[in-house]
Design an enzyme around this catalytic site. Structure first.
Site, PDB file in Angstrom:
ATOM      1  N   THR A  70       0.817  -1.215   0.000  1.00  0.00           N
ATOM      2  CA  THR A  70       0.000   0.000   0.000  1.00  0.00           C
ATOM      3  C   THR A  70       0.851   1.265   0.000  1.00  0.00           C
ATOM      4  O   THR A  70       1.857   1.358   0.709  1.00  0.00           O
ATOM      5  CB  THR A  70      -0.924   0.008   1.225  1.00  0.00           C
ATOM      6  OG1 THR A  70      -1.720  -1.177   1.221  1.00  0.00           O
ATOM      7  CG2 THR A  70      -1.835   1.223   1.213  1.00  0.00           C
ATOM      8  N   PRO A  91       0.445   5.872  -0.471  1.00  0.00           N
ATOM      9  CA  PRO A  91      -0.528   6.971  -0.363  1.00  0.00           C
ATOM     10  C   PRO A  91      -1.426   7.113  -1.589  1.00  0.00           C
ATOM     11  O   PRO A  91      -2.591   7.476  -1.473  1.00  0.00           O
ATOM     12  CB  PRO A  91       0.366   8.205  -0.178  1.00  0.00           C
ATOM     13  CG  PRO A  91       1.594   7.673   0.492  1.00  0.00           C
ATOM     14  CD  PRO A  91       1.805   6.312  -0.101  1.00  0.00           C
ATOM     15  N   GLY A 122      -3.851   2.437  -2.887  1.00  0.00           N
ATOM     16  CA  GLY A 122      -4.472   1.630  -1.846  1.00  0.00           C
ATOM     17  C   GLY A 122      -5.217   0.482  -2.486  1.00  0.00           C
ATOM     18  O   GLY A 122      -4.637  -0.545  -2.836  1.00  0.00           O
ATOM     19  N   ILE A 149     -26.323  -5.169  23.923  1.00  0.00           N
ATOM     20  CA  ILE A 149     -26.727  -6.049  25.021  1.00  0.00           C
ATOM     21  C   ILE A 149     -26.175  -5.529  26.355  1.00  0.00           C
ATOM     22  O   ILE A 149     -26.849  -5.581  27.392  1.00  0.00           O
ATOM     23  CB  ILE A 149     -26.265  -7.491  24.751  1.00  0.00           C
ATOM     24  CG1 ILE A 149     -27.092  -8.096  23.600  1.00  0.00           C
ATOM     25  CG2 ILE A 149     -26.377  -8.357  26.002  1.00  0.00           C
ATOM     26  CD1 ILE A 149     -26.577  -9.424  23.087  1.00  0.00           C
ATOM     27  N   GLY A 168     -25.404   0.757  28.459  1.00  0.00           N
ATOM     28  CA  GLY A 168     -24.453   1.832  28.752  1.00  0.00           C
ATOM     29  C   GLY A 168     -23.068   1.316  29.117  1.00  0.00           C
ATOM     30  O   GLY A 168     -22.051   1.940  28.787  1.00  0.00           O
ATOM     31  N   GLU A 188      -6.385  -5.467   3.825  1.00  0.00           N
ATOM     32  CA  GLU A 188      -6.212  -6.549   2.843  1.00  0.00           C
ATOM     33  C   GLU A 188      -7.370  -6.631   1.857  1.00  0.00           C
ATOM     34  O   GLU A 188      -7.858  -7.719   1.521  1.00  0.00           O
ATOM     35  CB  GLU A 188      -5.975  -7.887   3.554  1.00  0.00           C
ATOM     36  CG  GLU A 188      -4.636  -7.879   4.277  1.00  0.00           C
ATOM     37  CD  GLU A 188      -4.150  -9.256   4.683  1.00  0.00           C
ATOM     38  OE1 GLU A 188      -4.376 -10.227   3.948  1.00  0.00           O
ATOM     39  OE2 GLU A 188      -3.530  -9.336   5.751  1.00  0.00           O
TER      40      GLU A 188
END
Length: 379
Positions: free
Chosen positions: A126, A128, A131, A337, A340, A363
């Site tokens: 990869t 800049p 990608g 589930i 908070g 990937e």
């Protein structure tokens, strides 16, 4: 059709599960909080021959195969996804290119120590500007006498800081597009091979991710991996296998989400009874269990196909796509589930969500996986 794991695979699963439970589980939250690379864990994994699982005994491996290896990835990731990512990146995309395309000399020099866990490997694809469009690589390699000279940069590279060797893609024949890209074995100690400071990431905080800068890096001519101009096709094949390991990593995260959500639902009392008695929660847990099992089957099937020498490009993309989607959804449901509490660092499910999101990006994004599947369908 046989769905049972072999006796050897079951032994590996149990051994890695116990190791992860004892060694990784208790420190996973601290590793995440401190963004600390767990070198002591990596050393213990090497001592257990975990890095050797998918590789030939001839080159320091155990010869147990890719399915045994992805079982180990799943179990490690179930305890700590960051460590699972370090492990997967080293084996699947750092070392695998050398195993698949290296010469005998290259395998003896680099595959053997990597399989033994004596050094970590990285995979530099990869950039800049390259990608998802990896064919737009701008890093160059020019042959000068008996040496290749590499110039350019790579970004988002797992294990970059701690690796002893990196497989790097570079343009050797400008103007030829993907057909002009080659792959190279680059010792990270080579002058001009520089690693930037690591990224500040949302998740996978205990995994090493950094940028590589190649400033006139001179490597011997014989460090060309495979044939010149074939690097892009080689690396695509490597990514097929890497996607299976990311699928396994995703299954590990999703299973951890189910484990935590189920335990909490049985312990949490509201309206005079455990919330696991409420149908709304039961449906969430049932859906999570179903998706985890289906994702695991997809991953194991892709790994089995690879072990048998059958084509597995489509299956690896399906496994990666479905398992990564499952991991994110399982993490979201686990947080729901927990209510908070799930939104706080008091419990691990918020970490699972942060870690899981990378599975839909690394990937090959989920969008790229859909393109791969469509092309395999003849679209």
């Amino acid at each position: 059709m046989e769905f049972n794991l072999s006796e050897g695979q079951l032994m590996i699963q149990q051994m890695v599960r116990e190791f992860a439970r004892k060694e990784l589980g208790p420190i996973a939250a601290d590793l995440d909080r401190e963004s600390r690379f767990p070198q002591e864990i990596i050393d213990k994994m090497a001592a257990l021959d975990l890095f050797a699982l998918p590789f030939s005994e001839k080159y320091g491996g155990t010869g147990d195969g890719y399915l045994a290896y992805v079982i180990a990835v799943e179990e490690i990731s179930r305890a700590c996804a960051s460590t699972g990512l370090t492990y997967a990146a080293h084996c699947s995309i750092g070392t695998e290119p050398i195993s698949l395309f290296g010469s005998e000399v290259q395998k003896q020099q680099w595959l053997v120590p990597c399989a033994k866990g004596e050094m970590l490997a990285a995979f530099g694809l990869t950039e800049p500007e390259a990608g998802s469009d990896a064919g737009s690589t701008r890093t160059t390699a020019v042959l000068e006498g008996d040496h290749w000279v590499l110039k350019g940069s790579k970004c988002f590279i797992t294990n970059a800081t701690h690796a002893g060797v990196a497989v790097i893609s570079a343009v050797t024949e400008p103007g030829r597009g993907a057909s002009g890209i080659s792959a190279f074995i680059v010792p990270t100690s080579t002058p001009g091979f520089n690693v930037s400071s690591t990224y500040e990431k949302l998740g996978m905080k205990a995994s090493d991710t950094a940028e590589i800068i190649l400033d006139d890096v001179h490597i011997p001519r014989e460090n060309l991996l495979g044939e010149q101009g074939r690097g892009f096709k080689q690396l695509l094949k490597v990514l097929d296998g890497g996607r299976i390991s990311i699928g396994a990593l995703s299954v590990g995260i999703a299973q951890a989400c189910l484990d935590e959500a189920l335990a909490y639902a049985k312990a949490r009392v509201q309206f005079g009874q455990a919330i696991s008695r409420f149908q709304a929660i039961q449906f969430k847990l049932a859906d999570m269990a179903m998706s985890v099992e289906l994702a695991r089957l997809a991953v194991y099937r892709a790994a089995w196909l690879k072990d048998q020498g059958f084509p597995f490009t489509r299956e690896s993309a399906i496994a990666k796509l479905y398992a990564s989607d499952t991991a994110v959804k399982a993490a979201l449901e686990a947080i729901q589930i927990f209510g908070g509490y799930g939104y706080t660092r008091e419990y691990p499910v918020e970490r699972y969500l942060r870690d899981a999101k990378l599975m839909e990006i690394g990937e090959g994004t989920s969008e790229i996986q859909r393109l791969v599947i469509a092309r395999q369908l003849g679209c």
